[in-house]
Design a protein around this motif. Sequence first.
Motif, short mmCIF file in Angstrom:
data_model
loop_
_atom_site.label_atom_id
_atom_site.label_comp_id
_atom_site.label_asym_id
_atom_site.label_seq_id
_atom_site.Cartn_x
_atom_site.Cartn_y
_atom_site.Cartn_z
N PHE A 192 0.79 -1.48 0.13
CA PHE A 192 0.09 0.01 0.39
C PHE A 192 0.24 1.18 -0.18
O PHE A 192 1.88 1.50 1.29
CB PHE A 192 -1.12 -0.64 1.06
CG PHE A 192 -2.01 -1.60 1.34
CD1 PHE A 192 -3.61 -0.47 0.71
CD2 PHE A 192 -1.64 -2.26 1.83
CE1 PHE A 192 -4.08 -2.03 0.74
CE2 PHE A 192 -2.80 -3.11 2.05
CZ PHE A 192 -4.57 -3.09 1.06
N VAL A 193 0.47 2.02 -1.00
CA VAL A 193 1.34 3.26 -1.30
C VAL A 193 0.65 4.91 -1.47
O VAL A 193 -0.46 4.47 -2.05
CB VAL A 193 2.91 3.24 -2.62
CG1 VAL A 193 3.53 2.08 -2.47
CG2 VAL A 193 2.35 2.85 -3.51
N LEU A 194 1.35 5.48 -1.05
CA LEU A 194 1.14 6.92 -1.09
C LEU A 194 0.62 7.69 -2.33
O LEU A 194 2.41 7.73 -2.78
CB LEU A 194 1.40 7.84 -0.24
CG LEU A 194 0.58 9.12 -0.73
CD1 LEU A 194 -0.65 9.46 -0.34
CD2 LEU A 194 1.79 10.34 0.92
N GLU A 195 0.46 7.65 -3.36
CA GLU A 195 0.05 7.60 -4.73
C GLU A 195 -0.37 9.46 -4.99
O GLU A 195 -0.80 9.98 -4.14
CB GLU A 195 -1.08 7.21 -5.33
CG GLU A 195 -0.33 6.02 -5.86
CD GLU A 195 0.63 6.04 -6.97
OE1 GLU A 195 0.87 7.10 -7.75
OE2 GLU A 195 1.76 5.32 -7.60
N GLN A 196 0.06 10.13 -6.32
CA GLN A 196 0.20 11.59 -6.50
C GLN A 196 -2.01 11.13 -6.53
O GLN A 196 -1.80 10.24 -7.38
CB GLN A 196 0.65 11.43 -7.76
CG GLN A 196 2.27 11.15 -7.87
CD GLN A 196 2.94 11.84 -9.26
OE1 GLN A 196 2.71 12.38 -9.51
NE2 GLN A 196 4.27 11.23 -9.21
N ASP A 197 -1.72 12.51 -6.36
CA ASP A 197 -3.34 12.77 -6.88
C ASP A 197 -3.63 13.98 -8.26
O ASP A 197 -3.64 14.56 -8.40
CB ASP A 197 -3.54 13.71 -5.57
CG ASP A 197 -5.37 14.23 -6.06
OD1 ASP A 197 -6.01 13.49 -7.53
OD2 ASP A 197 -5.87 14.67 -5.53
N ASP A 198 -3.22 12.58 -9.01
CA ASP A 198 -2.83 13.49 -10.28
C ASP A 198 -3.25 12.48 -11.10
O ASP A 198 -3.21 11.33 -11.68
CB ASP A 198 -1.47 13.43 -10.84
CG ASP A 198 -0.86 13.94 -12.42
OD1 ASP A 198 -1.65 13.89 -12.90
OD2 ASP A 198 0.13 13.03 -12.70
N PRO A 199 -4.88 12.78 -11.93
CA PRO A 199 -5.83 11.47 -13.15
C PRO A 199 -4.51 11.33 -14.34
O PRO A 199 -5.13 10.43 -15.01
CB PRO A 199 -6.48 12.98 -13.55
CG PRO A 199 -7.25 13.43 -12.45
CD PRO A 199 -5.53 13.91 -11.76
N GLU A 200 -3.78 12.41 -14.92
CA GLU A 200 -3.65 12.24 -16.09
C GLU A 200 -2.43 11.09 -15.76
O GLU A 200 -2.02 10.84 -16.47
CB GLU A 200 -2.00 13.35 -16.60
CG GLU A 200 -3.83 14.68 -16.76
CD GLU A 200 -4.60 14.25 -18.16
OE1 GLU A 200 -3.76 13.42 -18.70
OE2 GLU A 200 -5.47 14.26 -18.25
N LYS A 201 -1.80 10.35 -14.56
CA LYS A 201 -0.96 10.04 -14.29
C LYS A 201 -1.55 8.43 -14.38
O LYS A 201 -0.54 7.42 -15.04
CB LYS A 201 -0.23 9.99 -12.90
CG LYS A 201 0.23 8.44 -12.59
CD LYS A 201 1.38 8.86 -11.66
CE LYS A 201 2.25 7.46 -10.47
NZ LYS A 201 2.23 7.58 -10.04
#
Length: 360
Positions: free
Chosen positions: A49-58
């Motif tokens: 479980f990792v913290l991800e970027q809040d980036d829809p484009e990614k």
Amino acid sequence: MDKQTVVVLFGGRSSEHSISSATAGGVLAAIDRDRYAVIPVGITREGAFVLEQDDPEKFALDAARMPEVVDNGTRIRWPEAGGDRMLRVVAPDGSLVQLGEVDVVLPILHGAHGEDGTIQGYFDTLELPYAGGGVLDSAMCMDKHFMKVALEADGIAVAPWVTVRERAWRADSARLRAAIAELGMPVFVKPARAGSSVGVSKVAHLGELDAALEVAFAEDEKVLVETGIVGREIEVAILEGAEGVRASLPGEIVLTSRGFYDFEGKYLGGEGVEVVCPAALDEEQIAAVQRVGVRAFEAVDGKGLARVDVFLTAEGEIVVNELNTMPGFTPISMFPKCWIASGLSYSELISELIEGGLRR
């Protein structure tokens, strides 16, 4: 009004990892930021479980480069039952950072370890509210054999089938081959516990059966061989709201040249298939499909949402193919399209799911 904090959970260990990640791209882009604070949490293919970027484009759906959750060295620490609801993350340097108190989790995981009741049971144990299916309906609908058993027991029509376990096939294929032959041709060979048409083959004659089973066994040791039903492929979206369970306008999968609605047709914009919503049905047919959809949802003790896939035969019979307790939310997915056609926007649909989790 203070925003409620939603953990959007995606990725996972299943073969549908990339589809879940692509669904996250759509959800992160559409979620109502005026109502909800968002914490994106990804699950790597190895289960971290990792913290991800809040980036829809990614996480945009791209056939040339399917999105995925990559281990970035962070580790999520979920709240403990009976304590506060503070979500924490261990940074790559070992420091512990507080991310905020969680109000609800929105799991948009497909396949094993996410759509099968396991993550739902985990959050029940942690006493964290979550949106979508519960333990029982998720587990039952993930296993196509038991889903069919439950539907059939409730008097709902399903395609005739034979369940084949890999060990039994290796030990006595002749007996199972004879039972499959009685289904008639063509048949569809499906892993019992996989989705997104992964490992599915259409078999036109018995000579193709062995190869199709090997493809399916690569996904699951339990496989269903089903009679091919001749009929229109209709799908209806089900949503459990504050006022009860309701069904959308039905949509239709129209195959123009593709043999069946496979992975490429569903997610990669493959030629030979059209996703049409609303379907060209009369009022009586619409009502009948909606009734069967709600009835199937209730037969498996459905919670939150589902997409119910049926065949509508020339004689007017409605045969349930399967239920998906976490259908795709990608830009070309049927579930959001059906609700949009029914007057509910993509953003409003996500809000309804989240509010359903909060009510629970």
